[in-house]
Scaffold this active site. Structure first.
Site, PDB file in Angstrom:
ATOM      1  CG  HIS A   1      -1.944   0.996   1.341  1.00 23.08           C
ATOM      2  ND1 HIS A   1      -1.684   2.304   1.683  1.00 23.08           N
ATOM      3  CD2 HIS A   1      -3.286   0.922   1.147  1.00 23.08           C
ATOM      4  CE1 HIS A   1      -2.820   2.985   1.708  1.00 23.08           C
ATOM      5  NE2 HIS A   1      -3.812   2.175   1.378  1.00 23.08           N
TER       6      HIS A   1
ATOM      7  CG  ASP B   1       0.407  -2.755   6.341  1.00 24.97           C
ATOM      8  OD1 ASP B   1      -0.532  -2.819   7.159  1.00 24.97           O
ATOM      9  OD2 ASP B   1       0.325  -2.148   5.251  1.00 24.97           O
TER      10      ASP B   1
ATOM     11  CD  GLN C   1      -6.901  -4.376   3.713  1.00 30.81           C
ATOM     12  OE1 GLN C   1      -7.832  -5.172   3.720  1.00 30.81           O
ATOM     13  NE2 GLN C   1      -7.100  -3.063   3.616  1.00 30.81           N
TER      14      GLN C   1
ATOM     15  CB  CYS D   1      -3.900   3.632  -1.540  1.00 29.51           C
ATOM     16  SG  CYS D   1      -5.003   5.038  -1.363  1.00 29.51           S
TER      17      CYS D   1
END
Length: 652
Positions: free
Chosen positions: A369, A446, A449, A610
């Site tokens: 992202h 990250d 999600q 994004c």
């Protein structure tokens, strides 16, 4: 009076203080050139020192504040519903061990991407870091970074040098065969190497001394964009087939818990399939926010009155809920921020500026992202570092051998996603983290999600930094989390200044609180942190494994149905995917499809999500993305496919 190095000596300062006292001297360009200082005090040793105020005994400021707050809660209690007390991080029992990754493996005709077997061993014993580890060495930031012209036609743009993962032929050349990857659940074939000397990130470690001098970033510089070529492999049909509905999972009953999903849009029942952008909020979260504002609203950690005690209890209870949900080792490892984006920027601007310098390298993946690209570009531009990109194959899967070849001695950080927001690819995070750890390279993971789709166990995965956002997991917007070992963060300089994160301030210097308070400057998003805790409690009640199985069933069903639409191509066919269906239709604009679906009450996302680099990897600027949540049903997917068929039938 002067020091042994001939520099004028000012008033004595406590460890961890930022000194503004005259006489001033010119700071060297490299932190390594500064005189060594004593590490910042940790819990139990934060001494409040002021030239004019009496000296207080050694104490933990956070503990003192909470003690006052609890006392006030007892003295001023009234019939209003009390907030739950703060569970003890030291005595709390962690949840039962779960697999490191509840990845959803779809049936496939080709070998699946490797999955790392769940570790059953306890975290390694803390050991003192060696000087070769980036946490214990101070990079040289000296030197002037040459400036070169910016990319033409892009005002205020800059480019950061990229390093190819390998030197493959152009995308337009004949593709090389796909690397042979072992099928799940075989263990990863990553080469073995000696165990890392660095301390396990979620176990206490010996702090490394840091300079308390403020950062002085170099002037922004730019360089010409370097094109990167990647090896591509033929698209392979994964052989997805529909399966029976999830046994015992009542998605319709769950949907009834979400007030917003009961409405009609353009006269049609709302079908919410934009969950990768944001999830909707159950009544339990909405009611918890309402209760906070009706009974607990106050600032925290300060006033000795009843509402302050309640608000403090609620806020710190939410922190413990986060710790328990991701199985972090300490409540002090949990830092509240505004979201994943701010969390990554915090790591880049605090830890990154301390440990990454000129000539160093940062490894990203092609799936990232923008929030996990731009902060590292900014840092690399300012300090003279460069980015290296791990490639993906034509199914959207990380090419593990190419990733491993990037992990050289110059790499100071790997920053990677656990699940792609654009394709739904579940990365082999356990194997990738282990490969970096064997070489002593820190990892930022990250989880924006991933946390809403699969179990995340940080003590098994062992990243150094884990970030996620509340609004992606049925919580409020404007709240997120960085999970990082407090022993490391206690010696990481804060990136923002203000109230709440300080132990003592004079006009000459500031003494910061230990983590997590030192990274929570000002009045935080108290209510939404409490709401996040309620959201995680809701997910725990439903069961993250049950959610994963239901979404897997929907993903298989939706994939099979979409493949019946003439001219439709699914983008991202990794063997392991979370609930994302990203597609394009021949002759149809993606935004036009999304707008047409909206007229049928179906909310999807049409755009680049994004994540422009990964879409351009497939020769695209945008896709239509339908993304799943536990309140979605087979009927929702039927409505989506039927509407797309009508759009195709009407023509471009």
């Amino acid at each position: 009076m002067s020091t042994p190095d001939g520099l004028p000596r000012g008033p004595a300062h406590a460890p961890g203080e930022l000194s503004l006292h005259a006489p001033q001297r010119t700071l060297p360009s490299s932190p390594a050139a500064l005189p060594s200082s004593t590490p910042s005090p940790g819990v139990g040793s934060a001494v409040l020192r002021s030239p004019t105020a009496p000296t207080l005994p050694d104490a933990d400021p956070g503990s003192l504040t909470l003690a006052i707050a609890h006392l006030a809660n007892v003295l001023f209690a009234d019939p209003a519903p009390p907030a739950p007390s703060i569970p003890s991080a030291s005595t709390g029992t962690p949840p039962a061990s779960a697999p490191a990754s509840s990845t959803l493996t779809l049936p496939a005709s080709t070998p699946a991407a490797p999955t790392q077997p769940a570790s059953t061993t306890s975290p390694p014993t803390a050991t003192a870091p060696t000087t070769s580890h980036p946490f214990s060495s101070t990079p040289d930031f000296s030197g002037v970074f040459a400036s070169t012209p910016s990319a033409p036609g892009l005002p205020d743009a800059f480019a950061v040098p990229l390093v190819d993962a390998f030197d493959p032929p152009s995308r337009h050349a004949a593709p090389a065969p796909s690397p042979s990857l072992p099928s799940s659940p075989q263990p990863s074939t990553l080469p073995s190497s000696p165990a890392p000397t660095s301390t396990a990130p979620f176990a206490p470690s010996s702090p490394a001394p840091t300079s308390t001098a403020p950062f002085a970033p170099s002037s922004p510089s730019a360089s010409l964009t370097v094109p990167v070529a990647y090896e591509v492999t033929p698209v392979v049909d994964t052989g997805l087939r529909s399966s029976s509905s999830s046994s015992g999972f009542d998605a319709a009953a769950l949907k009834a818990e979400f007030p917003i999903l009961q409405q009609r849009v353009h006269g049609k029942p709302l079908v919410w399939l934009d969950n990768a952008a944001t999830t909707q909020k159950p009544r339990a979260v909405i009611e918890r926010l309402k209760r906070f504002y009706e009974h607990e609203n106050s600032n925290i950690h300060r006033a000795a009155h009843a509402l302050a005690a309640r608000a403090t209890d609620a806020y710190e209870h939410a922190r413990e809920t986060v710790r328990r949900f991701v199985n972090a080792s300490s409540v002090r490892d949990v830092i509240f921020v505004r979201g994943t984006t701010e969390g990554i920027n915090l790591v880049a601007q605090s830890w990154g500026r301390q440990h990454i310098g000129e000539g160093d390298e940062i490894v990203l993946t092609h799936l990232e992202h923008h929030a996990n690209i731009v902060p590292w570009q900014l840092l690399a531009r300012d300090v003279g570092a460069r980015l290296k990109i791990a490639p993906v194959d034509d199914d959207g899967q990380i090419v593990l051998p190419a990733y491993e070849r990037l992990l050289t001695d110059r790499v100071k950080l790997v920053a990677m996603t656990q699940v792609s927001n654009a394709l739904g690819t579940v990365t082999p995070a356990a194997a990738m983290i282990a490969a970096a750890k064997r070489r002593g390279i820190p990892v930022l993971l990250d989880g924006a999600q991933s946390v809403s789709h699969q179990r995340v166990d940080l003590q098994q995965l062992q990243p150094d930094f884990f970030v996620f956002s509340g609004h992606k997991i049925f919580g409020p917007t404007g709240i997120g989390v960085v999970v990082a070992p407090h022993a490391l963060m206690d010696d990481t300089p804060p990136w923002q200044g203000g109230g709440n994160m300080i132990a003592d301030v004079t006009f000459e210097r500031t003494l910061f609180q230990p983590a997590p308070a030192r990274f929570e400057a000002g009045t935080g998003n108290i209510a939404d942190a409490v709401g996040l805790g309620a959201a995680l409690d809701w997910v725990t009640r439903v069961g993250i494994e049950s959610i994963g199985r239901h979404e897997h069933d929907l993903l298989v069903y939706g994939t099979e149905r979409l493949r019946t639409v003439p001219g439709l191509t699914i983008i991202g066919t990794a063997a392991e995917k979370a609930g994302v269906l990203s597609f394009v239709v021949d002759g149809h604009d993606t935004h036009a499809i999304a707008q047409a679906l909206d007229k049928d009450g179906i909310a999807v996302r049409g755009g680049h999500h994004c994540a422009q680099p990964i879409l351009r990897r497939f020769g695209l600027q945008s896709t239509v993305r339908a993304s799943l949540a536990p309140y979605n049903t087979h009927e929702d997917l039927d409505a989506l496919v039927d509407a797309v068929c009508r759009i195709v039938a009407r023509g471009a």
